[in-house]
Each structure stands twice: as C-alpha cells, then as structure tokens.
Design a protein around this motif. Sequence first.
Motif, PDB file in Angstrom:
ATOM      1  N   GLY A 118       0.768  -1.348   0.022  1.00  0.00           N
ATOM      2  CA  GLY A 118      -0.008   0.027   0.124  1.00  0.00           C
ATOM      3  C   GLY A 118       0.674   1.345   0.102  1.00  0.00           C
ATOM      4  N   GLU A 163      -7.846   0.749   8.516  1.00  0.00           N
ATOM      5  CA  GLU A 163      -7.946   0.169   6.985  1.00  0.00           C
ATOM      6  C   GLU A 163      -6.350  -0.471   6.629  1.00  0.00           C
ATOM      7  OE1 GLU A 163      -8.442   1.948   2.369  1.00  0.00           O
ATOM      8  OE2 GLU A 163      -7.919   3.277   4.415  1.00  0.00           O
ATOM      9  N   ARG A 166      -6.249  -3.902   7.994  1.00  0.00           N
ATOM     10  CA  ARG A 166      -6.953  -4.861   7.244  1.00  0.00           C
ATOM     11  C   ARG A 166      -6.285  -5.432   5.957  1.00  0.00           C
ATOM     12  NH1 ARG A 166     -11.841  -6.372   9.557  1.00  0.00           N
ATOM     13  NH2 ARG A 166     -11.858  -5.655  11.776  1.00  0.00           N
ATOM     14  N   ARG A 167      -5.704  -4.200   5.573  1.00  0.00           N
ATOM     15  CA  ARG A 167      -4.933  -4.694   3.937  1.00  0.00           C
ATOM     16  C   ARG A 167      -3.620  -5.470   4.400  1.00  0.00           C
ATOM     17  NH1 ARG A 167      -3.701  -0.295  -0.782  1.00  0.00           N
ATOM     18  NH2 ARG A 167      -2.405  -1.751  -2.142  1.00  0.00           N
ATOM     19  N   GLU A 170      -4.757  -9.203   4.695  1.00  0.00           N
ATOM     20  CA  GLU A 170      -4.836  -9.897   3.240  1.00  0.00           C
ATOM     21  C   GLU A 170      -3.553 -10.063   2.871  1.00  0.00           C
ATOM     22  OE1 GLU A 170      -7.604 -10.934   2.124  1.00  0.00           O
ATOM     23  OE2 GLU A 170      -8.591 -10.178   3.759  1.00  0.00           O
TER      24      GLU A 170
END
Length: 272
Positions: A118, A163, A166-167, A170
């Motif tokens: 990210g 956020e 959670r990324r 994954e």
Amino acid sequence: MNAIRVRGLRKSYGDYPAVAGVDLDVATGEVFALLGPNGAGKSTTVEILEGLRRRDAGEVSVLGVDPATAPRAWRSAIGIVRQTATDLAETTVVEAVRHFTGYYPDPRDPDEVVELVGLTDQRDVRAGRLSGGQRRRLDVALGIVGRPRLLFLDEPTTGFDPEARRRFWELVRLLAREGSTILLTTHYLDEVEALADRLAVVDAGRVVAEGTPATLGGRHLAQAVVSWVDAAGPRSHRTDRPAALVGRIGEVPELTVTRPSLEDVYLELIGR
C-alpha cells in the motif's frame, strides 16, 4: 518436516533467565502467533530463531538448519520484519525495495511489492519522511521482497490505521496461500484470531499454553453466560448448555450468549 522445531531453549542475561526451557513446533505453511506480555521472552526467542542471538542451551531447527551455524543460502530463505528500523532514511521507498532485491536469488518485482504493502502513492518519498505507519509498511516490504519460505513478523502492524491493518491481513493470507510459513508476534488479539492457525502463550520464559485461537486454554469448553431482561430486571446465568436455556427462556429483551474471548483466556493464562 516442521519449519521450526525447538526443544529446551534457554537464554539468560546474567542471573535473569529470559528464556527458561521453551519447546515449540511450527508446521510448514502455517501462520503461528507467539503471544506474551513484555519481558516474557518472546523477542529473545524470535531473535534466536532468526540467528541474531546465541542461545545458552537447547536444540533449535529452522528450515532444517541450526540458525547459530546457518549458511548464507539459509538466510536468503527467511524474511524478517523487526519491531523498529531507523536506517534507509535518505532512500526512496522504491529505491530501498530495489536495493534489497539484490540480496535474494528470486525476488519479487519491486513495483509489485510496493503495491502489495500500500505504498504506491509514496513510492518516490524518502523513508525518513514517511509517517510511522508508512515506515512500518516499508519494513514489511523489505521483509517479503525475497519470497521468504519463513517470515518473522514482530509486531508488524504497530502504528497502522484500521484500513492499513486489514490490508496487511490480506497480504499475510496471500503469503500463506503461496506457501510461506509465518511466525507472528503481536499484542492485537483480534489480529491473532483473524490470521493464526495456532498460537502459543509465553510467560516468564516458558510456554504456558498452546492451541488454536478457538481452543486455547479450553476456551471452547468454557461455560457460556446467557443474559436477558425480564420483569425483575437484568438477569444472567452461566451454563454448559446455552441453547437449551435460551429455548426455555424464549423471546425476551436484550438476550445475549457470550463465551470467554481470546483476551479473557490470554489474561487468565498470564495471571493478569
């Protein structure tokens, strides 16, 4: 073969036994969480497994090799995300990732790694100008760029917003699907429930419990608490058969059934 096998691991600092006889097995391909309060011996144990610290006694096998005498090829098969990092301040995100590809025989594409963690919008920002959470994501990028067979994650989501966490979860699931074994230390118990196949709790240098998130410390066998409100006011009852009790009570206001959370069990195990 287990990715990690530990028997009778001991490490002392002077008269203080930081690790006092740890036995541990981590199966190849699983996500394993190591929990414990500060000072419990987690970091020392992990540093010994990484080959960064010498043990006093015990047997240790990591990917079939003793970390204390591991060759260079073994080091290229592991990834490490430590708690803190302060280097690389003058390099940009993508420069740092590209630099680290040179340490591995089959690295990931740097642009792919930057996207996975990210940091695409920060790819040309110097590491020293990143926020704490962004710097943490760069640490993760450097830990996974070599396609590690075994990845050590030491409190990896400290400083992440919800956020970003959670990324990251994954990403861990993706690495696990690709076959990486992952050893995770964290203080976020929701993270353990979301990611870990199994876990162990360490306290005072010893493993005090081991199991799955659902079964740790007999959690799945613990009595449930059924709570509701009737004419007499709020009521609750502890039972081994909550479904039967709910059937007798029927439809009443504020009916809930709860079992001990992972946090409840963890705090009981470490005597807090």
